[in-house]
Design a protein around this motif. Structure first.
Motif, PDB file in Angstrom:
ATOM      1  N   ASN A  42       0.775  -1.222   0.000  1.00 18.26           N
ATOM      2  CA  ASN A  42       0.000   0.000   0.000  1.00 18.26           C
ATOM      3  C   ASN A  42       0.818   1.290   0.000  1.00 18.26           C
ATOM      4  N   GLU A  43       2.029   1.222  -0.517  1.00 17.50           N
ATOM      5  CA  GLU A  43       2.804   2.441  -0.650  1.00 17.50           C
ATOM      6  C   GLU A  43       3.133   2.643  -2.119  1.00 17.50           C
ATOM      7  N   ILE A  44       3.234   3.907  -2.534  1.00 21.81           N
ATOM      8  CA  ILE A  44       3.633   4.159  -3.919  1.00 21.81           C
ATOM      9  C   ILE A  44       5.130   3.931  -4.046  1.00 21.81           C
ATOM     10  N   ASP A  45       5.485   3.134  -5.022  1.00 18.86           N
ATOM     11  CA  ASP A  45       6.898   2.819  -5.234  1.00 18.86           C
ATOM     12  C   ASP A  45       7.452   3.740  -6.322  1.00 18.86           C
ATOM     13  N   TRP A  46       7.919   4.897  -5.907  1.00 12.37           N
ATOM     14  CA  TRP A  46       8.380   5.900  -6.865  1.00 12.37           C
ATOM     15  C   TRP A  46       9.569   5.391  -7.674  1.00 12.37           C
ATOM     16  N   ASP A  47      10.349   4.621  -7.000  1.00  6.61           N
ATOM     17  CA  ASP A  47      11.534   4.069  -7.638  1.00  6.61           C
ATOM     18  C   ASP A  47      11.157   3.200  -8.845  1.00  6.61           C
ATOM     19  N   TRP A  48      10.113   2.382  -8.633  1.00  7.69           N
ATOM     20  CA  TRP A  48       9.649   1.505  -9.727  1.00  7.69           C
ATOM     21  C   TRP A  48       9.167   2.351 -10.916  1.00  7.69           C
ATOM     22  N   LEU A  49       8.451   3.403 -10.583  1.00  3.91           N
ATOM     23  CA  LEU A  49       7.929   4.261 -11.642  1.00  3.91           C
ATOM     24  C   LEU A  49       9.072   4.839 -12.472  1.00  3.91           C
ATOM     25  N   GLN A  50      10.118   5.242 -11.745  1.00  5.65           N
ATOM     26  CA  GLN A  50      11.243   5.854 -12.432  1.00  5.65           C
ATOM     27  C   GLN A  50      11.947   4.833 -13.324  1.00  5.65           C
ATOM     28  N   ARG A  51      12.135   3.652 -12.779  1.00  6.00           N
ATOM     29  CA  ARG A  51      12.837   2.617 -13.546  1.00  6.00           C
ATOM     30  C   ARG A  51      12.054   2.217 -14.791  1.00  6.00           C
ATOM     31  N   ASN A  52      10.729   2.258 -14.695  1.00  3.57           N
ATOM     32  CA  ASN A  52       9.905   1.795 -15.818  1.00  3.57           C
ATOM     33  C   ASN A  52       9.350   2.925 -16.671  1.00  3.57           C
ATOM     34  N   GLN A  53       9.944   4.072 -16.510  1.00  7.94           N
ATOM     35  CA  GLN A  53       9.491   5.265 -17.231  1.00  7.94           C
ATOM     36  C   GLN A  53       9.250   5.011 -18.726  1.00  7.94           C
ATOM     37  N   ASP A  54      10.224   4.364 -19.350  1.00  9.64           N
ATOM     38  CA  ASP A  54      10.125   4.143 -20.793  1.00  9.64           C
ATOM     39  C   ASP A  54       8.926   3.269 -21.152  1.00  9.64           C
ATOM     40  N   ASP A  55       8.738   2.207 -20.369  1.00 10.87           N
ATOM     41  CA  ASP A  55       7.596   1.327 -20.635  1.00 10.87           C
ATOM     42  C   ASP A  55       6.279   2.077 -20.454  1.00 10.87           C
ATOM     43  N   ILE A  56       6.230   2.859 -19.388  1.00 13.34           N
ATOM     44  CA  ILE A  56       4.994   3.599 -19.115  1.00 13.34           C
ATOM     45  C   ILE A  56       4.670   4.530 -20.276  1.00 13.34           C
ATOM     46  N   GLN A  57       5.708   5.155 -20.777  1.00 12.35           N
ATOM     47  CA  GLN A  57       5.506   6.061 -21.901  1.00 12.35           C
ATOM     48  C   GLN A  57       5.002   5.303 -23.133  1.00 12.35           C
ATOM     49  N   THR A  58       5.615   4.160 -23.374  1.00 14.08           N
ATOM     50  CA  THR A  58       5.197   3.345 -24.519  1.00 14.08           C
ATOM     51  C   THR A  58       3.724   2.942 -24.396  1.00 14.08           C
ATOM     52  N   TYR A  59       3.348   2.464 -23.211  1.00 18.17           N
ATOM     53  CA  TYR A  59       1.954   2.039 -23.003  1.00 18.17           C
ATOM     54  C   TYR A  59       1.002   3.214 -23.219  1.00 18.17           C
ATOM     55  N   THR A  60       1.397   4.375 -22.709  1.00 18.78           N
ATOM     56  CA  THR A  60       0.535   5.559 -22.843  1.00 18.78           C
ATOM     57  C   THR A  60       0.314   5.900 -24.320  1.00 18.78           C
ATOM     58  N   LEU A  61       1.419   5.894 -25.062  1.00 17.36           N
ATOM     59  CA  LEU A  61       1.280   6.234 -26.479  1.00 17.36           C
ATOM     60  C   LEU A  61       0.465   5.190 -27.238  1.00 17.36           C
ATOM     61  N   GLN A  62       0.690   3.911 -26.883  1.00 16.34           N
ATOM     62  CA  GLN A  62      -0.115   2.845 -27.510  1.00 16.34           C
ATOM     63  C   GLN A  62      -1.598   3.101 -27.271  1.00 16.34           C
ATOM     64  N   HIS A  63      -1.889   3.450 -26.026  1.00 17.53           N
ATOM     65  CA  HIS A  63      -3.274   3.670 -25.630  1.00 17.53           C
ATOM     66  C   HIS A  63      -3.892   4.834 -26.415  1.00 17.53           C
ATOM     67  N   LEU A  64      -3.139   5.900 -26.443  1.00 18.08           N
ATOM     68  CA  LEU A  64      -3.616   7.098 -27.135  1.00 18.08           C
ATOM     69  C   LEU A  64      -3.851   6.811 -28.616  1.00 18.08           C
ATOM     70  N   ARG A  65      -2.939   6.042 -29.179  1.00 16.50           N
ATOM     71  CA  ARG A  65      -3.032   5.717 -30.598  1.00 16.50           C
ATOM     72  C   ARG A  65      -4.300   4.914 -30.884  1.00 16.50           C
ATOM     73  N   ILE A  66      -4.552   3.922 -30.032  1.00 17.29           N
ATOM     74  CA  ILE A  66      -5.753   3.093 -30.230  1.00 17.29           C
ATOM     75  C   ILE A  66      -7.011   3.958 -30.171  1.00 17.29           C
ATOM     76  N   VAL A  67      -7.082   4.819 -29.156  1.00 18.42           N
ATOM     77  CA  VAL A  67      -8.269   5.663 -28.989  1.00 18.42           C
ATOM     78  C   VAL A  67      -8.433   6.606 -30.190  1.00 18.42           C
ATOM     79  N   ALA A  68      -7.328   7.234 -30.589  1.00 17.16           N
ATOM     80  CA  ALA A  68      -7.416   8.206 -31.679  1.00 17.16           C
ATOM     81  C   ALA A  68      -7.845   7.546 -32.977  1.00 17.16           C
TER      82      ALA A  68
END
Ligand SMILES: Nc1ncnc2c1ncn2[C@@H]1O[C@H](COP(=O)(O)OP(=O)(O)OP(=O)(O)O)[C@@H](O)[C@H]1O
Ligand SMILES: [Mg+2]
Lengths: 392, 222
Positions: free
Chosen positions: B5-31
């Motif tokens: 139940n804690e936010i793992d900021w470190d994980w977010l930072q390490r996976n920044q690139d993946d998160i960005q990729t997923y976001t763009l994939q998502h946006l692309r599908i919607v658009a």
């Protein structure tokens, strides 16, 4: 084939001829067995004249009119414009050469006033410069400043202004024929009267053949060169208004025209047809000494001790008592009362009503530029009534 | 690694690139989905706008499509279209039909009778009436439909992860829920990004809707 060519570039508005309109044995049945909405009407409107169609609701006025620009196709009969059947043209080519004004105006809400007016010129393929010039000319003509009103949207105009724009839009392509279906009946009486006068003035400047539908006999008498009284799809009488008032063809027309025919005949005469009373005019800024000299020589005769001050353009400013000039060097440019100010194309009926309403002794009559041409009082109107109207 | 139940900021930072990729994939599908849906819905709306029966038929059909649960719809499409974003795209297009057809027809029909009559009476052809009067007046209503379609597409597209479409579902499901103990950080990241994406799309299209209606902004009355 018989496509109507857009007017060649460079041809001015005044050269576009008004067309002769002939309806012959025109009939429309909306259902095979029902009563005919328009039942074999024949009618000729000479070029440049205003023909008013009038009659009770449902008598077929709108139907008759909409057949002319082929919004409705006739069941039988024919319509000719300058000798050529409207069926020789494709409907949209035909309509671009026929101005169309309706009661609800129907300005396109997403286009500016200027773009609305430019609709038909654009359809006709006019170049940008000519279209722009024409749009400005028309807005000027209907009394809306092109710079102020051109960029506005229709929702930013009053009902009367919208109706004016509707009129300008219909005139834009310089059509030889105009169809107007109760164009002024959705506005208040004062605006209506002004619109009617403006229309008459425009019509004089650039005569077009006009078919004008109306509910209102006063309007018909005022606007029409000829009036067609319709009943149940037929024309009961087609005559100039004076004749309609003097000799109704039957009881129906007599009823329709109403009991106060004598009063209505006041609409047959306009102020410009009267012998007006000369106005005691002094110009703002004139030397009082010069005015005094005119008074002494009898050239300037005050009315009830007052004179009418006009601005340098000759437009009425205010009535002032001669005594007010005492001790002044120049005639003051008073902003005051010169009401009612009446255009000289005002009918006697409208003028009488305006004078009675204002409580003034005289109405100030002005020409198209707003310059004073004379005065009208109850005496002048009374003399015109007693002189028999020019009934054929 | 931090517990539940804690936010793992470190994980977010390490996976920044993946998160960005997923976001763009998502946006692309919607658009793509909403774009394609608009291109399909407008001609359908134009075709059915005058006929009560045809309009009812179009609405019922798209309403039926709308009632199919999204996971089921994607699953049905997989055997036909294979794994990947195709089933999600097609599904989202189908879901967008109802609101887009309805809003377009409502917009087209909102042209006042007198405006129609005057336009025809001035000599505009039927085509010109459609393109110069009806569609411009319907455009704000169409964009309003796009807002609804896009916002719901952002949500529904998260389910695309089950058919291998990628997108924010990867964060929420694969990185978040589908573990021995759920990883809150990934779930929240996916949800918050989806929320912000929906909000931004909505605002953007709202701006567009306003922009397409200068006459209403200027006017005192509608
Ligand atoms: N599209 C239509 N289909 C069927 N009947 C029609 C149609 N249009 C008009 N009518 C009928 O034709 C008759 C004449 O109608 P029209 O609109 O020409 O009357 P009008 O004289 O213009 O009346 P108003 O003064 O009320 O405008 C009416 O009985 C009307 O019901
Ligand atoms: Mg009518």
């Amino acid at each position: 084939m018989a496509a109507l060519d857009p007017a060649p570039p460079g041809r001015g508005p005044a050269e576009v001829a008004a067309g002769v309109l002939e309806l012959s044995d025109l009939t429309k049945r909306f259902s095979a067995h029902g009563r005919a909405a328009v039942d074999g009407i024949s009618l000729t409107v000479p070029a440049g004249e205003v023909c008013v169609l009038i009659g009770p609701s449902g008598c077929g006025k709108t139907t008759a009119m909409r057949m002319i620009n082929r919004l409705i196709e006739p069941t039988s009969g024919d319509i000719r414009l300058d000798g050529r059947s409207v069926r020789d043209f494709s409907p949209h080519q035909l309509r671009r050469r026929i101005g169309y004004v309706i009661q609800q105006v129907g300005l396109m809400p997403h286009l500016t006033v200027a773009a609305n007016v430019a609709t038909v010129p654009r359809l006709l393929g006019w170049d940008r410069e000519r279209t722009r010039a024409r749009t400005r000319e028309l807005l000027d003509l209907i009394g809306l400043d092109p710079d102020e009103y051109g960029p506005r949207y229709p929702a930013e105009l009053s009902g009367g202004q919208q109706q004016r724009v509707g009129l300008a839009r219909a005139l834009a392509g310089d059509p030889p024929l105009m169809l107007m279906d109760e164009p002024f009946s959705a506005v208040d009486p004062i605006t209506r009267e002004r619109l009617q006068n403006d229309f008459l003035r425009l019509h004089r400047a650039v005569p077009k053949t006009v078919v004008f539908v109306s509910h209102d006999i006063d309007e018909a008498v005022k606007m029409g060169d000829r009036v067609a009284v319709m009943r149940e799809g037929r024309i009961v009488q087609y005559a100039p208004p004076a004749e309609l008032l003097a000799r109704p063809a039957d009881d129906f027309v007599a009823d329709f025209v109403g009991a106060d025919r004598a009063l209505k005949s006041l609409s047959l005469t306009r102020l410009e047809d009267l012998d007006l009373l000369p106005a005691p005019l002094v110009r703002a800024g004139d030397e009082v000494a010069a005015v005094r000299a005119r008074l002494e020589s009898g050239e300037l005769e005050p009315l009830g001790g007052t004179v009418l001050v006009v601005d340098p353009g000759g437009r009425p400013a205010a009535w002032i008592p001669v005594a007010r000039l005492e001790g002044q060097v120049r005639v003051p440019a008073d902003a005051g009362q010169a009401d009612p100010v009446l255009d000289r194309i005002t009918t006697l009926r409208d003028a009488l009503s305006a004078i009675l309403e204002s409580g003034a002794a005289y109405g100030t009559v002005v020409d198209g530029e707003g310059r004073v041409t004379g005065l009208v009082g109850l005496d002048e109107i009374g003399r015109a009534i007693r002189r028999p109207a020019e009934v054929a | 690694m931090a517990r539940g139940n804690e936010i793992d900021w470190d994980w977010l930072q390490r996976n920044q690139d993946d998160i960005q990729t997923y976001t763009l994939q998502h946006l692309r599908i919607v658009a793509i989905a909403v774009g394609v849906a608009v291109v399909i819905a407008i001609p359908i709306a134009v075709a059915v706008r005058r006929s009560r029966v045809a309009y009812a038929g179009a609405l019922v059909t798209s309403d039926l499509l709308y009632t199919i649960p999204s996971l089921a719809l994607f699953a049905i499409l997989v055997p036909v279209l294979g794994i990947g974003d195709m089933p999600v795209l097609i599904g989202l297009v189908a879901y967008s039909m109802l609101v887009l057809i309805r809003n377009t027809v409502v917009g087209l029909r909102s042209v006042p009778r007198a405006v129609h009559e005057a336009a025809t009476g001035m000599g505009l052809t039927r085509r010109q009436v459609l393109f110069k009067v009806e569609l411009p007046l319907a455009l704000p209503s169409i964009v309003a439909g796009m807002r609804v379609a896009a916002v719901s597409a952002v949500g529904i597209a998260t389910i695309g992860v089950f058919v291998g479409a990628g997108g924010l579902g990867e964060l929420i499901y694969n990185d978040g829920i589908n573990r021995s103990s759920p990883f809150l950080t990934a779930v929240l990241a996916g949800a918050v990004i989806a929320f912000v994406m929906a909000l931004l799309i909505d605002l953007l299209l709202l701006g567009l809707e306003r922009l397409l209606k200068p006459w209403a902004r200027a006017g005192r009355r509608a």
